[in-house]
Design a protein around this motif. Structure first.
Motif, PDB file in Angstrom:
ATOM      1  N   PHE A 218       0.866  -1.180   0.000  1.00 50.55           N
ATOM      2  CA  PHE A 218       0.000   0.000   0.000  1.00 50.55           C
ATOM      3  C   PHE A 218       0.894   1.218   0.000  1.00 50.55           C
TER       4      PHE A 218
ATOM      5  N   GLY B 183       1.319   5.626  -1.721  1.00 51.58           N
ATOM      6  CA  GLY B 183       0.641   6.783  -2.272  1.00 51.58           C
ATOM      7  C   GLY B 183       0.343   6.702  -3.765  1.00 51.58           C
TER       8      GLY B 183
ATOM      9  N   GLY C 102      -2.715  -1.661  -5.569  1.00 50.35           N
ATOM     10  CA  GLY C 102      -3.927  -0.977  -5.995  1.00 50.35           C
ATOM     11  C   GLY C 102      -4.141  -0.868  -7.488  1.00 50.35           C
TER      12      GLY C 102
ATOM     13  N   GLY D 118      -2.618   1.000  -9.774  1.00 44.50           N
ATOM     14  CA  GLY D 118      -2.420   2.289 -10.436  1.00 44.50           C
ATOM     15  C   GLY D 118      -1.039   2.412 -11.078  1.00 44.50           C
TER      16      GLY D 118
ATOM     17  N   ILE E 165       0.293   5.540 -11.269  1.00 44.10           N
ATOM     18  CA  ILE E 165       0.721   6.874 -10.854  1.00 44.10           C
ATOM     19  C   ILE E 165       1.442   6.835  -9.501  1.00 44.10           C
TER      20      ILE E 165
ATOM     21  N   MET F 162       2.788   4.044  -6.395  1.00 43.56           N
ATOM     22  CA  MET F 162       2.255   2.776  -6.913  1.00 43.56           C
ATOM     23  C   MET F 162       2.880   2.432  -8.261  1.00 43.56           C
TER      24      MET F 162
ATOM     25  N   ILE G 244      -8.092  -3.214  -8.943  1.00 47.33           N
ATOM     26  CA  ILE G 244      -8.555  -1.827  -9.074  1.00 47.33           C
ATOM     27  C   ILE G 244     -10.082  -1.782  -9.150  1.00 47.33           C
TER      28      ILE G 244
ATOM     29  N   VAL H  25      -4.829   6.505 -14.879  1.00 47.69           N
ATOM     30  CA  VAL H  25      -4.575   5.911 -13.565  1.00 47.69           C
ATOM     31  C   VAL H  25      -4.218   4.431 -13.633  1.00 47.69           C
TER      32      VAL H  25
ATOM     33  N   GLY I 275       2.343   7.432   2.031  1.00 45.84           N
ATOM     34  CA  GLY I 275       1.145   7.664   1.236  1.00 45.84           C
ATOM     35  C   GLY I 275       0.205   8.571   2.007  1.00 45.84           C
ATOM     36  N   GLY I 276      -1.035   8.592   1.598  1.00 46.44           N
ATOM     37  CA  GLY I 276      -2.035   9.464   2.225  1.00 46.44           C
ATOM     38  C   GLY I 276      -3.162   8.665   2.861  1.00 46.44           C
ATOM     39  N   PHE I 277      -4.384   9.191   2.765  1.00 48.04           N
ATOM     40  CA  PHE I 277      -5.546   8.551   3.393  1.00 48.04           C
ATOM     41  C   PHE I 277      -5.713   7.093   2.937  1.00 48.04           C
ATOM     42  N   GLY I 278      -5.594   6.875   1.623  1.00 51.33           N
ATOM     43  CA  GLY I 278      -5.812   5.529   1.077  1.00 51.33           C
ATOM     44  C   GLY I 278      -4.875   4.521   1.717  1.00 51.33           C
TER      45      GLY I 278
HETATM   46  P1  AMP Z   1      -3.295   7.538  -1.057  1.00 58.60           P
HETATM   47  O1  AMP Z   1      -2.402   6.984   0.029  1.00 58.60           O
HETATM   48  O2  AMP Z   1      -4.409   8.363  -0.502  1.00 58.60           O
HETATM   49  O3  AMP Z   1      -2.538   8.208  -2.155  1.00 58.60           O
HETATM   50  O4  AMP Z   1      -4.023   6.271  -1.690  1.00 58.60           O
HETATM   51  C1  AMP Z   1      -3.245   5.232  -2.203  1.00 58.60           C
HETATM   52  C2  AMP Z   1      -3.801   3.897  -1.840  1.00 58.60           C
HETATM   53  O5  AMP Z   1      -5.211   3.912  -2.051  1.00 58.60           O
HETATM   54  C3  AMP Z   1      -3.218   2.812  -2.737  1.00 58.60           C
HETATM   55  O6  AMP Z   1      -2.586   1.797  -1.961  1.00 58.60           O
HETATM   56  C4  AMP Z   1      -4.386   2.326  -3.557  1.00 58.60           C
HETATM   57  O7  AMP Z   1      -4.747   1.004  -3.225  1.00 58.60           O
HETATM   58  C5  AMP Z   1      -5.548   3.246  -3.244  1.00 58.60           C
HETATM   59  N1  AMP Z   1      -5.716   4.282  -4.309  1.00 58.60           N
HETATM   60  C6  AMP Z   1      -5.936   5.601  -4.088  1.00 58.60           C
HETATM   61  N2  AMP Z   1      -6.017   6.282  -5.250  1.00 58.60           N
HETATM   62  C7  AMP Z   1      -5.872   5.384  -6.222  1.00 58.60           C
HETATM   63  C8  AMP Z   1      -5.867   5.471  -7.643  1.00 58.60           C
HETATM   64  N3  AMP Z   1      -6.044   6.628  -8.272  1.00 58.60           N
HETATM   65  N4  AMP Z   1      -5.660   4.330  -8.350  1.00 58.60           N
HETATM   66  C9  AMP Z   1      -5.504   3.164  -7.721  1.00 58.60           C
HETATM   67  N5  AMP Z   1      -5.506   3.026  -6.396  1.00 58.60           N
HETATM   68  C10 AMP Z   1      -5.686   4.101  -5.632  1.00 58.60           C
END
Ligand code: AMP
Length: 193
Positions: free
Chosen positions: A7, A9, A39, A41, A43, A46, A64, A73, A106-109
């Motif tokens: 996991f 960003g 995930g 992606g 970008i 990831m 995904i 993406v 990473g962020g919230f995800g």
């Molecule tokens: P974040 O940490 O908020 O950037 O979110 C990244 C995590 O959330 C990854 O581990 C993905 O599983 C999921 N995620 C968030 N945005 C995407 C995206 N645009 N494409 C694929 N997975 C994403």
């Protein structure tokens, strides 16, 4: 460990070291024959880890949700891509496939995914190692928060200790291999009474 969830960003962060470490982890997993489930992606962090693994002929499996399937993406050259109905189903699909979880900055995800894995461990639903690669101390404030939760009686010390933390990739993977899950004595995992 044959398959690990990573996991991280959808962004790369402002410092190049974050992406460099993602690339280093990707190469490490590929050369040690550990498949990555992620995930899906292309970008940010990831994309960086997926591309690094693929460049070393690693096994990269994306999951995904349809919602995120945009051209900009979705990674288009992973070893295998699964599609899920929604974000929740994606996490279930990933958890069924892997032997452990790693979070990179990473962020919230990223936090959502890693804390769900920890919650499953806390309840004894899963007994898989959960680790974070603490590049440049990125997660230090979060670890302080976890310590505060122990101190204030909201998190058991043995559950806090489930989270494996290292700045070194081989050290983190070794800790995951030797991980022993805490013994769950109560399903409702309260602290104190
Ligand atoms: P974040 O940490 O908020 O950037 O979110 C990244 C995590 O959330 C990854 O581990 C993905 O599983 C999921 N995620 C968030 N945005 C995407 C995206 N645009 N494409 C694929 N997975 C994403």
């Amino acid at each position: 460990m044959r398959k690990v969830a990573v996991f991280c960003g959808a962004s790369s962060g402002f410092k190049t070291i974050y992406k460099e470490k993602a690339i280093e982890l990707g190469i490490y997993l590929a050369t040690n024959n550990i498949a990555m489930v992620f995930g899906g992606g292309k970008i940010g962090m990831m994309g960086a880890i997926a591309d690094a693994m693929l460049s070393k002929k690693g096994n990269v499996i994306g999951v995904i949700p349809h919602l995120l399937r945009h051209e900009e993406v979705e990674h288009d050259s992973v070893s295998k891509m699964y599609f899920s109905k929604n974000m929740s189903k994606r996490k279930i699909k990933i958890s069924k496939m892997v032997d452990g979880y790693i979070a990179l900055p990473g962020g919230f995800g990223t936090l959502d995914e890693i804390f769900e894995a920890l919650t499953l461990g806390q309840l004894g639903i899963e007994v898989k190692p959960v680790g974070i690669l603490n590049t440049e101390g990125f997660f230090d404030p979060l670890l302080l928060q976890l310590d505060k939760m122990v101190k204030e009686g909201f998190l058991r010390k043995e559950n806090r200790e489930m989270l494996l933390v290292s700045k070194s990739i081989p050290e983190l993977i070794d800790a995951m291999y030797t991980y022993k899950a805490p013994i769950i004595t109560k399903l409702v995992n309260t602290v104190g009474s």
